[in-house]
Design an enzyme around this catalytic site. Structure first.
Site, PDB file in Angstrom:
ATOM      1  N   ASP A  15      -7.321  14.398   5.965  1.00  0.00           N
ATOM      2  CA  ASP A  15      -6.217  14.132   6.885  1.00  0.00           C
ATOM      3  C   ASP A  15      -6.076  12.617   7.020  1.00  0.00           C
ATOM      4  O   ASP A  15      -6.678  11.875   6.238  1.00  0.00           O
ATOM      5  CB  ASP A  15      -6.415  14.858   8.227  1.00  0.00           C
ATOM      6  CG  ASP A  15      -7.604  14.315   9.019  1.00  0.00           C
ATOM      7  OD1 ASP A  15      -8.211  13.300   8.596  1.00  0.00           O
ATOM      8  OD2 ASP A  15      -7.930  14.910  10.067  1.00  0.00           O
ATOM      9  N   GLY A  44      -7.188  10.503   9.111  1.00  0.00           N
ATOM     10  CA  GLY A  44      -8.335   9.753   9.625  1.00  0.00           C
ATOM     11  C   GLY A  44      -9.336   9.407   8.532  1.00  0.00           C
ATOM     12  O   GLY A  44      -9.139   9.722   7.357  1.00  0.00           O
ATOM     13  N   ASN A  76     -12.223  15.855   0.052  1.00  0.00           N
ATOM     14  CA  ASN A  76     -13.019  14.663  -0.232  1.00  0.00           C
ATOM     15  C   ASN A  76     -14.453  14.967   0.161  1.00  0.00           C
ATOM     16  O   ASN A  76     -14.700  15.839   0.997  1.00  0.00           O
ATOM     17  CB  ASN A  76     -12.489  13.472   0.572  1.00  0.00           C
ATOM     18  CG  ASN A  76     -13.004  12.135   0.046  1.00  0.00           C
ATOM     19  OD1 ASN A  76     -13.787  12.075  -0.903  1.00  0.00           O
ATOM     20  ND2 ASN A  76     -12.559  11.054   0.671  1.00  0.00           N
ATOM     21  N   THR A  77     -15.392  14.254  -0.435  1.00  0.00           N
ATOM     22  CA  THR A  77     -16.774  14.432  -0.015  1.00  0.00           C
ATOM     23  C   THR A  77     -17.228  13.167   0.678  1.00  0.00           C
ATOM     24  O   THR A  77     -16.837  12.055   0.311  1.00  0.00           O
ATOM     25  CB  THR A  77     -17.726  14.726  -1.197  1.00  0.00           C
ATOM     26  OG1 THR A  77     -18.194  13.521  -1.749  1.00  0.00           O
ATOM     27  CG2 THR A  77     -17.063  15.547  -2.252  1.00  0.00           C
ATOM     28  N   HIS A  78     -18.086  13.356   1.661  1.00  0.00           N
ATOM     29  CA  HIS A  78     -18.608  12.231   2.432  1.00  0.00           C
ATOM     30  C   HIS A  78     -20.130  12.356   2.488  1.00  0.00           C
ATOM     31  O   HIS A  78     -20.632  13.434   2.809  1.00  0.00           O
ATOM     32  CB  HIS A  78     -17.999  12.251   3.838  1.00  0.00           C
ATOM     33  CG  HIS A  78     -18.531  11.176   4.714  1.00  0.00           C
ATOM     34  ND1 HIS A  78     -18.471   9.841   4.364  1.00  0.00           N
ATOM     35  CD2 HIS A  78     -19.169  11.220   5.907  1.00  0.00           C
ATOM     36  CE1 HIS A  78     -19.028   9.122   5.307  1.00  0.00           C
ATOM     37  NE2 HIS A  78     -19.470   9.929   6.252  1.00  0.00           N
ATOM     38  N   ARG A 109       0.820  -1.209   0.000  1.00  0.00           N
ATOM     39  CA  ARG A 109       0.000   0.000   0.000  1.00  0.00           C
ATOM     40  C   ARG A 109       0.861   1.270   0.000  1.00  0.00           C
ATOM     41  O   ARG A 109       0.518   2.288  -0.622  1.00  0.00           O
ATOM     42  CB  ARG A 109      -0.872  -0.082   1.254  1.00  0.00           C
ATOM     43  CG  ARG A 109      -2.065   0.778   1.338  1.00  0.00           C
ATOM     44  CD  ARG A 109      -3.093   0.500   0.290  1.00  0.00           C
ATOM     45  NE  ARG A 109      -4.091   1.524   0.396  1.00  0.00           N
ATOM     46  CZ  ARG A 109      -5.376   1.309   0.579  1.00  0.00           C
ATOM     47  NH1 ARG A 109      -5.848   0.102   0.611  1.00  0.00           N
ATOM     48  NH2 ARG A 109      -6.215   2.302   0.702  1.00  0.00           N
ATOM     49  N   ASP A 128     -12.635  10.354   7.171  1.00  0.00           N
ATOM     50  CA  ASP A 128     -13.654  11.410   7.131  1.00  0.00           C
ATOM     51  C   ASP A 128     -13.573  12.340   8.344  1.00  0.00           C
ATOM     52  O   ASP A 128     -14.604  12.815   8.832  1.00  0.00           O
ATOM     53  CB  ASP A 128     -15.069  10.793   7.020  1.00  0.00           C
ATOM     54  CG  ASP A 128     -15.203   9.891   5.800  1.00  0.00           C
ATOM     55  OD1 ASP A 128     -14.606  10.209   4.770  1.00  0.00           O
ATOM     56  OD2 ASP A 128     -15.906   8.871   5.894  1.00  0.00           O
TER      57      ASP A 128
HETATM   58  C1  GRF Z   1     -20.636   9.799  -3.295  1.00  0.00           C
HETATM   59  O1  GRF Z   1     -21.804   9.871  -2.511  1.00  0.00           O
HETATM   60  C2  GRF Z   1     -19.419   9.853  -2.436  1.00  0.00           C
HETATM   61  O2  GRF Z   1     -19.501  10.743  -1.375  1.00  0.00           O
HETATM   62  C3  GRF Z   1     -19.374   8.439  -1.938  1.00  0.00           C
HETATM   63  O3  GRF Z   1     -19.715   7.659  -3.078  1.00  0.00           O
HETATM   64  C4  GRF Z   1     -20.484   8.442  -3.950  1.00  0.00           C
HETATM   65  C5  GRF Z   1     -19.736   8.513  -5.268  1.00  0.00           C
HETATM   66  O4  GRF Z   1     -20.577   8.924  -6.289  1.00  0.00           O
HETATM   67  N1  GRF Z   1     -18.101   8.131  -1.371  1.00  0.00           N
HETATM   68  P1  GRF Z   1     -20.030   9.212  -7.755  1.00  0.00           P
HETATM   69  O5  GRF Z   1     -19.053   8.116  -8.143  1.00  0.00           O
HETATM   70  O6  GRF Z   1     -19.390  10.574  -7.762  1.00  0.00           O
HETATM   71  O7  GRF Z   1     -21.278   9.182  -8.596  1.00  0.00           O
END
Ligand code: GRF
Length: 193
Positions: A134, A136, A100-102, A58, A138
């Site tokens: 970071d 962690g 990143n989005t969560h 990794r 999320d």
């Molecule tokens: C999003 O909701 C993201 O936050 C999560 O998986 C989904 C990905 O969607 N980790 P996409 O591949 O951008 O359509």
């Protein structure tokens, strides 16, 4: 990016307008032949794939990812639907400019199953969070959040789809503002502009 790439598509669409102020210079994925890569190719954006199993471990994958991303000299790295944790080599180079989005309202429901966990807990409001990555899961400083209602009869897919509508809007709006105005982080508090 790891999957279907609707977040990526929202950014690609936004970047089509010069007034948006940002450009996507490359799209990377941890697996080949996914729709997200096809979306980038259709938009004539360069792509690359780095698969974890192609590296001895990794850490080697993480170093290669950092090097590859570094070749493009990005101002901001967006992990849009990227389902792998980046490691120390990547974070030491890009940690302060990777978001990143969560699909949950942090700090609630971190991890791979934000919508499922929110549903199981019985919350009436959940949402999405854009954060600076970071080490962690999320846990990084929060740049933006959107609230999304949980409706009677929701299953995981319905709730996740509703969250993803808000998530794309949050991502496009916030990434644009970060690129146009800059950002700073003090004691976890993120300020745009
Ligand atoms: C999003 O909701 C993201 O936050 C999560 O998986 C989904 C990905 O969607 N980790 P996409 O591949 O951008 O359509």
């Amino acid at each position: 990016m790891s999957g279907t790439g609707t977040n990526l598509q929202a950014l690609l669409d936004a970047c089509g307008d010069p007034a948006y102020g940002a450009a996507i210079i490359a799209v990377g994925a941890d697996r080949p032949e996914i729709e997200g890569l096809a979306r980038a190719e259709r938009a004539a954006v360069p792509t690359f794939v780095l698969r974890v199993p192609d590296f001895p471990d990794r850490e080697a994958w993480d170093r290669a990812l950092a090097e590859r991303v570094g070749e493009y000299q990005p101002d901001l790295v967006v992990l849009a639907g990227f389902m792998k944790l980046v490691g120390p080599a990547f974070l030491s180079r890009f940690g302060e400019r990777t978001v990143n989005t969560h699909p949950a309202l942090s700090p609630s429901f971190p991890g791979m199953h934000g919508p499922r966990d929110a549903l199981a807990y019985g919350v009436k409001v959940t949402g999405c969070t854009l954060f600076i990555v970071d080490k962690g899961v999320d846990t990084g400083p929060i740049v933006a959040q959107r609230a999304v209602p949980v409706l009677d009869g929701d299953d995981e897919a319905a709730l996740h789809e509703r969250i993803k509508v808000a998530e794309r809007d949050m991502l496009v709006d916030t990434v644009g503002r970060m690129i146009r105005a800059g950002w700073s982080v003090t004691d976890r508090k993120v300020t745009l502009g």
